[in-house]
Design a protein around this motif. Structure first.
Motif: not given
Length: 155
Positions: A91, A98, A113
């Protein structure tokens, strides 16, 4: 160092898709960065060089957990690998949701990511349209160059 040894080093650089490498011997060294021709320039002819890579070779990584069906993995799944060495974050900040979860549908260019490297936050985007079927790394864990991050069932 002879021409054959230089060729072997360059083959390793290409094989492991390194973005840079450094070679040092007897006080002389060269750093090669990506470019049209990745050839190190030697200051003095060395006889026993030490090769230092910007990122370790993927062969030195521990074996990640296997995906459910190997045949399915080879046919349908695309694996997103880490382009750099750093710390993996799912996150944008602690406590935030996330970017993706297992089962999430992603589009090409969508952020999967963040990898922190040298105090810089690098967003890792999906190269595929599809569904996230596996996340190989835990939040906050270090990752190596070429390490598997996500498996995506492509569409």
């Amino acid at each position: 160092m002879d021409l054959q040894q230089i060729k072997q080093i360059l083959d390793l650089v290409r094989e492991h898709e390194l973005s840079e490498f450094e070679i040092e011997h007897d006080g002389s060294h060269a750093i090669a960065m990506p470019g049209p021709a990745l050839m190190p320039a030697m200051i003095a002819p060395p006889s026993g060089a030490i090769l230092t890579t910007a990122a370790p070779a993927p062969a030195a990584l521990p074996s990640p957990a296997p995906v459910a069906d190997a045949a399915e993995t080879e046919i349908e799944l695309a694996v997103v690998k880490s382009p750099i060495v750093g710390t993996f974050y799912r996150s944008s900040e602690p406590g935030a949701a996330s970017f993706v979860e297992i089962g999430s549908t992603v589009k090409k260019g969508e952020v999967l990511c963040i990898i922190e490297a040298m105090k810089l936050m690098n967003e890792i985007d999906s190269e595929y349209d599809g569904e996230v079927v596996n996340i190989y790394v835990e939040n906050g864990q270090p990752v190596q160059y070429g390490e598997r991050l996500f498996a995506i069932r492509t569409r």
